[in-house]
Scaffold this motif. Structure first.
Motif, PDB file in Angstrom:
ATOM      1  N   GLN A 296      58.163 -12.237  38.802  1.00 36.86           N
ATOM      2  CA  GLN A 296      56.357 -11.886  39.015  1.00 36.86           C
ATOM      3  C   GLN A 296      55.980 -10.776  38.865  1.00 36.86           C
ATOM      4  OE1 GLN A 296      55.461 -14.318  36.706  1.00 36.86           O
ATOM      5  NE2 GLN A 296      57.001 -15.548  37.079  1.00 36.86           N
ATOM      6  N   LEU A 297      56.509  -9.818  39.372  1.00 35.71           N
ATOM      7  CA  LEU A 297      55.560  -8.662  39.424  1.00 35.71           C
ATOM      8  C   LEU A 297      55.229  -7.961  38.228  1.00 35.71           C
ATOM      9  CD1 LEU A 297      57.396  -6.805  42.206  1.00 35.71           C
ATOM     10  CD2 LEU A 297      55.291  -7.498  42.544  1.00 35.71           C
ATOM     11  N   PHE A 298      56.552  -7.963  37.427  1.00 39.51           N
ATOM     12  CA  PHE A 298      55.856  -7.803  35.701  1.00 39.51           C
ATOM     13  C   PHE A 298      55.401  -8.775  35.007  1.00 39.51           C
ATOM     14  CE2 PHE A 298      59.078  -5.018  38.126  1.00 39.51           C
ATOM     15  CZ  PHE A 298      58.684  -4.396  38.246  1.00 39.51           C
ATOM     16  N   PRO A 299      54.935  -8.627  33.842  1.00 37.11           N
ATOM     17  CA  PRO A 299      54.472  -9.568  32.607  1.00 37.11           C
ATOM     18  C   PRO A 299      55.492 -10.411  31.704  1.00 37.11           C
ATOM     19  CG  PRO A 299      54.097  -7.315  32.235  1.00 37.11           C
ATOM     20  CD  PRO A 299      54.712  -7.293  33.562  1.00 37.11           C
ATOM     21  N   CYS A 300      56.807  -9.317  32.197  1.00 33.56           N
ATOM     22  CA  CYS A 300      58.348 -10.026  31.666  1.00 33.56           C
ATOM     23  C   CYS A 300      59.364 -10.169  31.648  1.00 33.56           C
ATOM     24  CB  CYS A 300      58.524  -9.134  29.942  1.00 33.56           C
ATOM     25  SG  CYS A 300      56.960  -8.595  28.921  1.00 33.56           S
ATOM     26  N   THR A 301      59.416 -11.571  32.013  1.00 36.91           N
ATOM     27  CA  THR A 301      60.577 -11.373  33.262  1.00 36.91           C
ATOM     28  C   THR A 301      61.076 -12.756  33.169  1.00 36.91           C
ATOM     29  OG1 THR A 301      60.941 -12.270  35.632  1.00 36.91           O
ATOM     30  CG2 THR A 301      59.343 -12.933  34.779  1.00 36.91           C
ATOM     31  N   THR A 302      62.694 -13.173  32.916  1.00 37.16           N
ATOM     32  CA  THR A 302      63.073 -14.140  33.593  1.00 37.16           C
ATOM     33  C   THR A 302      62.956 -15.104  34.572  1.00 37.16           C
ATOM     34  OG1 THR A 302      65.333 -13.038  34.549  1.00 37.16           O
ATOM     35  CG2 THR A 302      64.819 -12.471  31.725  1.00 37.16           C
ATOM     36  N   ASN A 303      62.415 -14.617  35.503  1.00 35.22           N
ATOM     37  CA  ASN A 303      62.463 -15.141  36.438  1.00 35.22           C
ATOM     38  C   ASN A 303      61.820 -16.721  36.094  1.00 35.22           C
ATOM     39  OD1 ASN A 303      62.998 -13.520  39.055  1.00 35.22           O
ATOM     40  ND2 ASN A 303      64.138 -13.586  37.590  1.00 35.22           N
ATOM     41  N   PRO A 304      61.581 -17.763  37.406  1.00 34.73           N
ATOM     42  CA  PRO A 304      60.928 -18.376  37.294  1.00 34.73           C
ATOM     43  C   PRO A 304      59.407 -18.516  37.985  1.00 34.73           C
ATOM     44  CG  PRO A 304      62.144 -19.245  38.640  1.00 34.73           C
ATOM     45  CD  PRO A 304      62.985 -17.951  38.271  1.00 34.73           C
ATOM     46  N   ALA A 305      58.310 -19.477  38.124  1.00 34.45           N
ATOM     47  CA  ALA A 305      56.987 -18.610  38.452  1.00 34.45           C
ATOM     48  C   ALA A 305      56.953 -18.524  39.644  1.00 34.45           C
ATOM     49  CB  ALA A 305      55.562 -19.901  38.351  1.00 34.45           C
ATOM     50  N   VAL A 306      57.931 -19.150  40.710  1.00 32.67           N
ATOM     51  CA  VAL A 306      57.989 -19.350  41.956  1.00 32.67           C
ATOM     52  C   VAL A 306      58.609 -17.993  42.558  1.00 32.67           C
ATOM     53  CG1 VAL A 306      57.908 -21.406  41.750  1.00 32.67           C
ATOM     54  CG2 VAL A 306      59.891 -20.283  41.683  1.00 32.67           C
ATOM     55  N   ALA A 307      58.878 -16.650  41.149  1.00 28.09           N
ATOM     56  CA  ALA A 307      59.259 -15.936  42.501  1.00 28.09           C
ATOM     57  C   ALA A 307      58.137 -15.126  42.633  1.00 28.09           C
ATOM     58  CB  ALA A 307      60.570 -15.455  41.117  1.00 28.09           C
ATOM     59  N   THR A 308      57.904 -15.144  43.397  1.00 22.38           N
ATOM     60  CA  THR A 308      56.411 -14.020  43.202  1.00 22.38           C
ATOM     61  C   THR A 308      56.632 -13.134  44.992  1.00 22.38           C
ATOM     62  OG1 THR A 308      55.439 -15.895  44.768  1.00 22.38           O
ATOM     63  CG2 THR A 308      54.707 -15.729  42.247  1.00 22.38           C
ATOM     64  N   ALA A 309      58.021 -12.570  44.932  1.00 27.21           N
ATOM     65  CA  ALA A 309      58.241 -11.645  46.156  1.00 27.21           C
ATOM     66  C   ALA A 309      58.196 -11.869  47.633  1.00 27.21           C
ATOM     67  CB  ALA A 309      57.573 -10.565  45.894  1.00 27.21           C
ATOM     68  N   ASP A 310      57.985 -12.929  48.024  1.00 26.37           N
ATOM     69  CA  ASP A 310      57.736 -13.892  49.060  1.00 26.37           C
ATOM     70  C   ASP A 310      57.414 -13.324  50.259  1.00 26.37           C
ATOM     71  OD1 ASP A 310      55.496 -15.372  47.570  1.00 26.37           O
ATOM     72  OD2 ASP A 310      56.648 -17.066  47.599  1.00 26.37           O
ATOM     73  N   GLY A 311      59.084 -13.346  50.130  1.00 28.38           N
ATOM     74  CA  GLY A 311      60.075 -13.310  51.456  1.00 28.38           C
ATOM     75  C   GLY A 311      59.944 -11.678  51.990  1.00 28.38           C
ATOM     76  N   VAL A 312      59.643 -10.502  50.785  1.00 30.18           N
ATOM     77  CA  VAL A 312      59.594  -9.038  51.338  1.00 30.18           C
ATOM     78  C   VAL A 312      58.098  -9.124  52.094  1.00 30.18           C
ATOM     79  CG1 VAL A 312      59.325  -7.150  50.552  1.00 30.18           C
ATOM     80  CG2 VAL A 312      61.310  -8.973  49.996  1.00 30.18           C
ATOM     81  N   ALA A 313      57.080  -9.961  51.238  1.00 32.80           N
ATOM     82  CA  ALA A 313      55.518  -9.573  52.243  1.00 32.80           C
ATOM     83  C   ALA A 313      55.653 -10.012  53.430  1.00 32.80           C
ATOM     84  CB  ALA A 313      54.690 -10.116  50.712  1.00 32.80           C
ATOM     85  N   ILE A 314      56.351 -11.104  53.429  1.00 30.72           N
ATOM     86  CA  ILE A 314      56.094 -12.121  54.638  1.00 30.72           C
ATOM     87  C   ILE A 314      56.665 -10.953  55.866  1.00 30.72           C
ATOM     88  CG2 ILE A 314      56.962 -13.477  56.053  1.00 30.72           C
ATOM     89  CD1 ILE A 314      56.357 -15.535  53.281  1.00 30.72           C
ATOM     90  N   ALA A 315      58.372 -10.306  55.386  1.00 32.63           N
ATOM     91  CA  ALA A 315      59.025  -9.217  56.810  1.00 32.63           C
ATOM     92  C   ALA A 315      58.617  -8.764  56.193  1.00 32.63           C
ATOM     93  CB  ALA A 315      60.525  -9.495  55.790  1.00 32.63           C
ATOM     94  N   LEU A 316      57.345  -8.046  55.561  1.00 31.90           N
ATOM     95  CA  LEU A 316      57.034  -6.405  55.521  1.00 31.90           C
ATOM     96  C   LEU A 316      55.818  -6.833  57.058  1.00 31.90           C
ATOM     97  CD1 LEU A 316      56.467  -4.835  53.014  1.00 31.90           C
ATOM     98  CD2 LEU A 316      57.436  -3.581  54.243  1.00 31.90           C
ATOM     99  N   ARG A 317      54.705  -7.987  56.908  1.00 30.43           N
ATOM    100  CA  ARG A 317      53.778  -8.176  57.489  1.00 30.43           C
ATOM    101  C   ARG A 317      54.384  -8.644  59.011  1.00 30.43           C
ATOM    102  NH1 ARG A 317      51.405 -10.782  53.109  1.00 30.43           N
ATOM    103  NH2 ARG A 317      52.536 -12.896  53.691  1.00 30.43           N
ATOM    104  N   ALA A 318      55.751  -9.334  59.267  1.00 33.18           N
ATOM    105  CA  ALA A 318      56.071  -9.166  60.072  1.00 33.18           C
ATOM    106  C   ALA A 318      56.258  -8.258  60.926  1.00 33.18           C
ATOM    107  CB  ALA A 318      57.401 -10.560  60.772  1.00 33.18           C
ATOM    108  N   GLY A 319      57.072  -6.750  60.054  1.00 30.44           N
ATOM    109  CA  GLY A 319      57.236  -5.628  60.690  1.00 30.44           C
ATOM    110  C   GLY A 319      58.540  -5.346  60.527  1.00 30.44           C
ATOM    111  N   ALA A 320      58.923  -5.333  59.298  1.00 28.04           N
ATOM    112  CA  ALA A 320      60.733  -6.030  59.623  1.00 28.04           C
ATOM    113  C   ALA A 320      60.771  -4.818  58.178  1.00 28.04           C
ATOM    114  CB  ALA A 320      60.930  -7.451  58.660  1.00 28.04           C
ATOM    115  N   VAL A 321      61.828  -3.878  58.422  1.00 25.26           N
ATOM    116  CA  VAL A 321      62.577  -3.104  57.511  1.00 25.26           C
ATOM    117  C   VAL A 321      62.736  -4.009  56.508  1.00 25.26           C
ATOM    118  CG1 VAL A 321      63.633  -0.891  57.368  1.00 25.26           C
ATOM    119  CG2 VAL A 321      62.934  -1.649  59.851  1.00 25.26           C
TER     120      VAL A 321
END
Length: 505
Positions: free
Chosen positions: A187-212
């Motif tokens: 969902q970073l992009f307007p054309c995607t085969t992914n469902p609506a729930v694919a909004t990069a949540d885990g990577v963002a959560i990990a970044l905020r927690a200080g993960a690489v």
């Protein structure tokens, strides 16, 4: 008693949760942002790649994966996937996944960049749905606590260690270990085969927690989605069965671009389609499956056939318009081969993770297998050392780039962000476009998470910034990352990219 929170209900999260709860002394809470059956797994069509026939070998599967990865795959991660694939699929079968059979034997399909027929499928083109249904069916009697329609916004940290998750309403779920299995970032992009729930949540959560995080610049655009609203995926398996791509003049153009034509690696086919579309004024190219016949298309690809026909099209008689769409993130939260991140107590598995398995371009149908193989490895790792620091986390990929995540004060809409990413960080990028996108993103303010959508939009902002920064830093073209201004791969040793967020008081 060890308590583990697993975030995500695709094959990776479900496998991890079921494997964990099968061991004595383990309590598991499975958190799903929507319904359990809403995941990338549930809409996966093509199948699951694994060696099952005597004509095929694990070494061949490894070689194909390495070749598709454009020199960036971590070979040890590839060997784990391919070597443990048969046992992981055997477990899926024991858990009730009904793979299609012909004459009593499991049917095998062929997809791009595979040297053998090794793609197992279920329901023709409903493999992911079959896997999700079978695994979800085990939850009712598993003892796992289920939290559906529940949004995780952050990791709870104590002394630098993950000790649980914080939900949208402020509730905290304590845990000895947290597993992110949140899927992709389509969902970073307007054309995607992914469902609506694919909004990069885990990577963002990990970044905020200080993960690489790692290799975020590598985004796979599937070559063939229907050129209609929703961009419904037209599986690569259709081309594996003999469908071809033609331009508006009816010319089979991929034969001019690669020896494997329509079965070249996905990045090659996707860019080939995009270039041909550009040459013909933006008109989509067409996928010609007419030689396969109506009966075969309906039986082998019932899901796609129904969607195509629901739009008034008869693909057994006429070629259908297709266009590339964002499909898969090769990068993600940096982990070792057991899902350990750089934050003790925090694990990641599946598409949200980056072991180096997929390199710069994922081999078709390796993603479902990844969730099954590495889900079991994560469960084993948690139970082998649930409370200790990740002393053996592999940081050999080098010091991470620091991402300045200070925000501006300008509000933005999701469609604005998606179009910005499509234009600047889509199939083709260049320094000027990426620098402009970085400046625009830095001027935007992520919304406060007051509901699920605002939480998702904030996550998309975080990951968009990381993707753009990573794409700027990689001054070469490789796999899913193509720079118009540096169209060749860089000479010398290939390197992974790593990044962490730099927080300011």
């Amino acid at each position: 008693m060890v308590h583990v929170v697993v975030v995500g209900s695709g094959v990776a999260g479900l496998t991890t949760a079921l494997d964990l709860v099968s061991r004595p002394g383990v309590e598991v809470t499975l958190v799903a942002k929507a319904r359990l059956d809403q995941s990338n797994t549930a809409v996966a069509q093509g199948g699951i790649a694994v060696v099952t026939s005597p004509e095929d070998t694990v070494a061949s599967h490894v070689a194909d994966t390495l070749a598709a990865g454009a020199g960036l795959c971590a070979q040890d991660a590839v060997e784990v996937l391919c070597g443990h694939g048969p046992s992981a699929v055997a477990t899926l079968i024991r858990r009730g996944v009904p793979f299609d059979r012909v004459g009593g034997r499991i049917a095998l399909g062929l997809e791009a960049a595979h040297s053998h027929q090794r793609i197992l499928h279920s329901g023709g083109d409903a493999t992911g749905a079959a896997i999700a249904t079978a695994l979800i069916g085990h939850l009712a009697t598993s003892g796992i606590t289920i939290r559906e329609n529940t949004t995780v916004v952050d990791i709870v940290l104590e002394g630098g260690r993950a000790r649980g998750v914080r939900l949208l309403d402020g509730e905290e779920l304590p845990a000895d270990a947290v597993v992110l299995a949140t899927g992709g970032a389509g969902q970073l992009f307007p054309c995607t085969t992914n469902p609506a729930v694919a909004t990069a949540d885990g990577v963002a959560i990990a970044l905020r927690a200080g993960a690489v995080v790692a290799d975020l610049e590598f985004v796979q655009f599937h070559p063939t989605s229907l050129a209609t609203p929703g961009n419904h995926l037209v599986s690569e398996a259709v081309r594996g069965e003999g469908a071809v791509l033609v331009d508006e003049a009816g010319h089979r153009f991929m034969t001019d671009l690669h020896p494997d034509a329509e079965l070249a690696p996905r990045d090659v086919v996707a860019r080939g389609i995009a270039e041909r579309m550009r040459a013909q004024g933006g008109t989509p190219v067409r996928l010609d499956a007419t030689a396969l016949g109506a009966r075969f298309l309906a039986e082998r690809f019932p899901t796609i056939d129904a969607v195509v026909r629901s739009q008034g099209l008869d693909w057994s008689r006429d070629p259908i318009a297709v266009t590339p769409a964002a499909h898969y993130a090769m990068g993600g939260v940096r982990t070792d081969l057991s899902g350990r991140t750089s934050v003790p107590g925090l694990y990641a598995v599946g598409e949200v993770a980056c072991t180096g398995l997929h390199g710069a371009n994922r081999l078709a149908s390796n993603s479902l297998l990844e969730g099954a193989v590495y889900g079991t490895r994560v469960a084993d790792a948690i139970l082998s050392r649930p409370f200790g620091a990740h002393a053996d986390f592999d940081d050999s990929w080098g010091a991470p780039l620091g991402l300045d995540v200070r925000a501006g004060d300008e509000a933005f809409g999701r469609t604005d962000l998606q179009q910005l990413m499509w234009d600047a960080a889509g199939l083709a990028r260049d320094r000027a476009g990426l620098e402009e996108a970085a400046a625009v993103l830095a001027g935007w303010a992520p919304p406060a998470p007051i509901d699920a959508k605002s939480a998702e939009d904030a996550n998309l902002w975080w990951v968009a910034r990381a993707v753009v920064a990573s794409a700027l830093a990689r001054e070469e073209s490789r796999g899913g990352h193509f720079r118009r201004d540096v169209p060749e791969a860089a000479p010398g040793p290939v390197r992974h990219s790593t990044l962490t967020a730099v927080h300011h008081a």
